[in-house]
Design an enzyme around this catalytic site. Sequence first.
Site, PDB file in Angstrom:
ATOM      1  N   ARG A 185       0.816  -1.215   0.000  1.00 44.63           N
ATOM      2  CA  ARG A 185       0.000   0.000   0.000  1.00 44.63           C
ATOM      3  C   ARG A 185       0.853   1.269   0.000  1.00 44.63           C
ATOM      4  O   ARG A 185       0.407   2.309  -0.484  1.00 44.63           O
ATOM      5  CB  ARG A 185      -0.938   0.003   1.206  1.00 44.63           C
ATOM      6  CG  ARG A 185      -2.073  -0.994   1.037  1.00 44.63           C
ATOM      7  CD  ARG A 185      -3.065  -0.858   2.156  1.00 44.63           C
ATOM      8  NE  ARG A 185      -4.170  -1.787   1.986  1.00 44.63           N
ATOM      9  CZ  ARG A 185      -5.193  -1.875   2.817  1.00 44.63           C
ATOM     10  NH1 ARG A 185      -5.252  -1.080   3.875  1.00 44.63           N
ATOM     11  NH2 ARG A 185      -6.154  -2.732   2.608  1.00 44.63           N
ATOM     12  N   ASP A 244     -15.220  10.560   7.481  1.00 51.10           N
ATOM     13  CA  ASP A 244     -14.159   9.566   7.359  1.00 51.10           C
ATOM     14  C   ASP A 244     -12.831  10.271   7.590  1.00 51.10           C
ATOM     15  O   ASP A 244     -12.712  11.487   7.372  1.00 51.10           O
ATOM     16  CB  ASP A 244     -14.178   8.912   5.967  1.00 51.10           C
ATOM     17  CG  ASP A 244     -13.497   7.547   5.970  1.00 51.10           C
ATOM     18  OD1 ASP A 244     -14.204   6.524   6.002  1.00 51.10           O
ATOM     19  OD2 ASP A 244     -12.246   7.499   5.973  1.00 51.10           O
TER      20      ASP A 244
HETATM   21  C1  LIG Z   1     -14.135  -0.828   5.914  1.00 47.27           C
HETATM   22  S1  LIG Z   1     -14.609   0.851   5.792  1.00 47.27           S
HETATM   23  C2  LIG Z   1     -16.279   0.798   6.382  1.00 47.27           C
HETATM   24  C3  LIG Z   1     -17.234   1.554   5.492  1.00 47.27           C
HETATM   25  C4  LIG Z   1     -18.700   1.457   5.887  1.00 47.27           C
HETATM   26  N1  LIG Z   1     -18.925   1.937   7.220  1.00 47.27           N
HETATM   27  C5  LIG Z   1     -19.196   0.047   5.724  1.00 47.27           C
HETATM   28  O1  LIG Z   1     -19.430  -0.643   6.711  1.00 47.27           O
HETATM   29  O2  LIG Z   1     -19.347  -0.393   4.575  1.00 47.27           O
HETATM   30  C6  LIG Z   1     -13.731   1.576   7.189  1.00 47.27           C
HETATM   31  C7  LIG Z   1     -13.571   3.084   7.070  1.00 47.27           C
HETATM   32  O3  LIG Z   1     -13.147   3.594   8.351  1.00 47.27           O
HETATM   33  C8  LIG Z   1     -12.279   4.674   8.118  1.00 47.27           C
HETATM   34  N2  LIG Z   1     -11.450   4.927   9.313  1.00 47.27           N
HETATM   35  C9  LIG Z   1     -10.412   4.189   9.762  1.00 47.27           C
HETATM   36  N3  LIG Z   1      -9.870   4.763  10.850  1.00 47.27           N
HETATM   37  C10 LIG Z   1     -10.597   5.879  11.103  1.00 47.27           C
HETATM   38  C11 LIG Z   1     -10.538   6.897  12.098  1.00 47.27           C
HETATM   39  N4  LIG Z   1      -9.609   6.894  13.062  1.00 47.27           N
HETATM   40  N5  LIG Z   1     -11.448   7.892  12.048  1.00 47.27           N
HETATM   41  C12 LIG Z   1     -12.390   7.915  11.067  1.00 47.27           C
HETATM   42  N6  LIG Z   1     -12.497   6.986  10.102  1.00 47.27           N
HETATM   43  C13 LIG Z   1     -11.609   5.980  10.117  1.00 47.27           C
HETATM   44  C14 LIG Z   1     -11.476   4.238   6.902  1.00 47.27           C
HETATM   45  O4  LIG Z   1     -10.890   5.327   6.223  1.00 47.27           O
HETATM   46  C15 LIG Z   1     -12.511   3.491   6.066  1.00 47.27           C
HETATM   47  O5  LIG Z   1     -13.058   4.302   5.060  1.00 47.27           O
END
Ligand SMILES: C[S@@+](CC[C@H](N)C(=O)[O-])C[C@H]1O[C@@H](n2cnc3c(N)ncnc32)[C@H](O)[C@@H]1O
Length: 287
Positions: free
Chosen positions: A42, A151
């Site tokens: 990545r 996000d």
């Molecule tokens: C796997 S996706 C989940 C998307 C959606 N909620 C779903 O369930 O389909 C996880 C998301 O969490 C975000 N994320 C990770 N760490 C985070 C943080 N500390 N604060 C806010 N968002 C975060 C990532 O950028 C990513 O877009």
Amino acid sequence: MSVISQGSGTISETAFATISSLAKAEAGLVLPHSKVTMVQSRLRTRLAATGIDTYEAYAKFVSAAEGSAERRLMISALTTNVSHFFRENHHFDILKKDALPELLRRAKSGKPVRIWSAGCSSGQEPYSIAMLILDATPELASLDTLILATDIDPKILEKAEVGQYSTQQITGIPEDMRKRYLKPGNSSDAHIVTPNVKRMVRFRELNLLHDWPMRTQFDVIFCRNVVIYFDTPTQDGLWPRFESALHPQGWFFLGHSERVSEQALPRFSSVGMTAYRPINASNATHA
Ligand SMILES: C[S@@+](CC[C@H](N)C(=O)[O-])C[C@H]1O[C@@H](n2cnc3c(N)ncnc32)[C@H](O)[C@@H]1O
């Protein structure tokens, strides 16, 4: 210095340790040693973009004060953004059957309705909520109803704002809704969500580990498949904050492999699989 894997570039133990501890401190992301190949691949594009030759030098750069902009892009590269429309559909059933009728009553009495998709990734989650509202309770969409979608990842938010998805990505949207809430995109394989869906959603960059500037309490919070990347102490720090951010009659949805901690559980009632309401919320007996 021991080298972990071979390829077009290699990451040393030291560089991996520096990067994983930065990811934890900045975003709560836990990157165990088993993720080393993933991290290396990545970050390869980040090395190319910055013109930095080695992971060692990159780790040093992102650790320094002058590397703060790149640190943000590093976190963006390290987050997992997988998402689907109407993912874990049982939550949308609860939303449709239990929450939306109650929220419509609240909105009709002049109260704002606020929904938060925390960790919204490329937008499928907040847009699914908006489509459901437009479909099941269109009147709610015409009242003071907003979906805040946040996000940590600025790049994924740019994609979310555009709201364009491939044919494969829209398979989770029921056929009739596809006709109503998607229009052709910029290629034969592209579909864009319609303006009335977009109008209901506000995208904002927000790190869940930092302060939450929102002063409102949310009627519904979706935080699904996000805390799974955090360790237990980080998760435990978030439960009381979600509790405070949630309306006393609200709904809180987590991802399928996430649970509120034992410690926080007494303040929530389970109303379905990974679906919760504050303990004193009415109608909290469902499922
Ligand atoms: C796997 S996706 C989940 C998307 C959606 N909620 C779903 O369930 O389909 C996880 C998301 O969490 C975000 N994320 C990770 N760490 C985070 C943080 N500390 N604060 C806010 N968002 C975060 C990532 O950028 C990513 O877009």
